[in-house]
Write a protein that holds these residues in place. Structure first.
Motif: not given
Length: 549
Positions: A353-361, A384-386, A537-543
């Motif tokens: 899994p990636p270590e970073s991403g948007p947000g505080a969690v 079911a869900g993302n 998603t783990p690799t893409r943001t909503m933006t």
């Protein structure tokens, strides 16, 4: 002479039923009365959909039909969600429905439904018992139908007056399991195809597996140096750390696995149907004529050639096939021997899994933590869900009987499934994953966990939206958001209100301590993770999804 209600319970006992899941109703009071004096344990649930999903999980993890009782009309229609799951997922389940009295049928009586018509397309068999004397016959047949060939749900309608009538009937007997085994001719043909192949690939799926068959499958993979993938939400069929494991053949498939399947000259599909989701909308295996030489092994002859025309069709359960083929060896070292190792290395990279991403969690470090903390026999459930992508891509399943998730993509499954799983295996960790929208579809079954003292842990990934639908909405209609925002309760407070333990995680560093407090509480727990909706998603943001659209 016994009442119909007593005969129903006698037949369940004779067929090995140890518990039922139900929402009580006046339409089958005679059955409830008979259960009072029965060793069968009655689990009362809070909504019929949840009860049916518990029965599905029971059948999914044991291979024996899960038993569900509901009342007529609204009770039966609520339960239909669980029946649809069991049908699409090939899970043995028997739903008993209290029906209006015989004299009122056909008059649109109070809560009357024609169940043969209503469930006709989403159940394997639907029947109404009009004569109490035939109860042993019909119930035993229901067990046989639910478990034979391609397993599935059976629906039995019980007119109220039939259940209270007295009848003389033979003692019910246990159903006879039906096993389908491969012949030597088919095994010889498969061996020849394997010896001639240059790029084979194995896909495991479906049901009719057991722990012994799953333990034997690596023997075949090792002997023939075969790369092995598991179909969508069937990951527990092969140890993910085995050097022959190539990855999940499901939604969001690793492109390297997809390429390996498309370029394969021989595909062994063992146990599965290879429906729309695992086939990437019928592109990995083209329907009806795959580009690859296809060997399809399935317990139900009706599934062989129904969607794909195989070069070799073997009518056998996965368990029987693996037992029969395990002793076969290649004529020489396979020319593709190095391919499995390459694909396994690609899987290990893909499932880190990636270590970073948007947000505080950050969900990546949380998944890493869970991988270090959870034992190999922990049972993971989800709907079911993302949010489920984090489980399916990054949790490395090691053992059979550790996964309960609907291949039909039904929301609301994780919490009731966790309740059933903990009932069955009280000494094992049971973790349910749910999104905020998913949890609130059957979250009331958390009360069932509290009632029976079942210390499940529900991880609610709360991003304040119907995430999967929002993702598709932003991709297809960027910036035009409708009907996908959610206003949620405080899930930790909700857990405490039910009598359980609640935790809220707003920073990555807080998760480990929160999870350990939940685990140590000895109570059913909810750990709410407040995730930034950008982390879709783990690799893409909503933006990124919106901008690309």
């Amino acid at each position: 002479m016994k009442t119909g209600g007593q005969l129903i319970v006698d037949a369940l006992e004779a067929n090995g039923t140890d518990r039922i899941y139900c929402v009580p109703g006046e339409s089958y009071l005679a059955v409830l009365d008979a259960l009072h004096d029965s060793p069968i344990r009655t689990i009362v649930c809070r909504q019929e959909g949840g009860a049916a999903m518990m029965a599905d999980c029971h059948g999914r993890l044991t291979g024996r039909p899960g038993i569900c009782f509901v009342t007529r009309g609204p009770g039966a229609t609520n339960a239909s969600a669980g029946i649809h799951i069991a049908m699409q997922d090939s899970v043995p389940l028997i739903l008993f429905i209290g029906q209006v009295a015989s004299h009122a049928k056909g008059r649109e009586a109070f809560q009357e439904v024609d169940y043969v018509r209503f469930f006709g397309d989403i159940a394997k068999w639907v029947v109404e018992i009009d004569d109490a004397a035939r109860i042993p016959e019909f119930v035993t047949r229901a067990f046989a139908v639910a478990t034979s060939g391609r397993p599935g749900p059976v629906v039995i309608s019980l007119p109220e007056d039939m259940l209270t009538s007295l009848a003389e009937a033979p003692d019910a007997r246990h159903y006879t399991p039906v096993e389908t085994r491969p012949g030597e001719v088919e095994l010889d043909a498969l061996e020849l195809l394997l010896n001639q192949a240059k790029r084979p690939f194995v896909i495991l799926g479906g049901t009719r597996w057991d722990a012994q068959a799953v333990a034997r499958m690596p023997t075949i993979a090792e002997a023939w140096s075969l790369p092995v993938g598991c179909s969508f939400r069937r990951q527990m069929l092969f140890d993910h750390l085995h050097p022959n494991y190539a990855g999940d053949v499901g939604i969001g498939i690793n492109p390297k696995v997809a390429t390996a399947i498309k370029q394969a000259d021989l595909v062994l599909l063992i146990g599965g149907r290879m429906g729309e989701m695992p086939s990437s909308d019928y592109t990995l295996l083209k329907s009806p004529y795959p580009d690859q030489t296809l060997v399809h092994i399935h317990a139900d002859a009706g599934e062989l050639g129904r969607v794909y025309r195989p070069a070799l069709a073997i009518n056998a359960s996965p368990a029987a096939f693996v037992e029969a083929f395990a002793g076969r060896k290649p004529a020489a070292t396979p020319v593709w021997a190095a391919e499995a190792a390459k694909l396994h290395a690609a899987y290990l990279d893909w499932s880190t899994p990636p270590e970073s991403g948007p947000g505080a969690v950050q969900m990546g470090p949380i998944m890493n933590y869970l991988e270090t903390m959870l034992p190999d026999d922990a049972i993971l459930t989800n709907g079911a869900g993302n949010y489920a992508t984090w489980v399916h891509r990054y949790h490395r399943f090691r053992r059979f009987g550790t996964q309960a998730a609907p291949t039909s993509g039904s929301m609301g499954y994780g919490t009731p499934a966790a309740v059933a799983a903990k009932q069955l295996f009280p000494d094992r960790d049971v973790i349910a994953f749910a999104g905020d929208g998913c949890f609130l579809m059957n979250g009331q079954e958390f009360a069932t966990a509290v009632q029976y003292g079942l210390p499940i842990i529900v991880i609610v990934v709360n991003n304040g939206i119907y995430g999967t639908i929002r993702m598709h909405q932003e991709r297809e209609y960027p910036g035009r958001v409708v009907a996908t925002d959610l206003k949620n309760p405080d899930f930790a407070a909700l857990a405490r209100a039910y009598g359980g333990h609640g935790e809220t995680v707003e920073k990555t560093a807080d998760f480990a301590a929160a999870f350990e407090r939940a685990r140590a509480s000895g109570k059913p727990s909810i750990v709410e993770i407040r995730l930034d909706p950008e982390a879709i998603t783990p690799t893409r943001t909503m933006t990124q999804i919106r901008d690309k659209a």
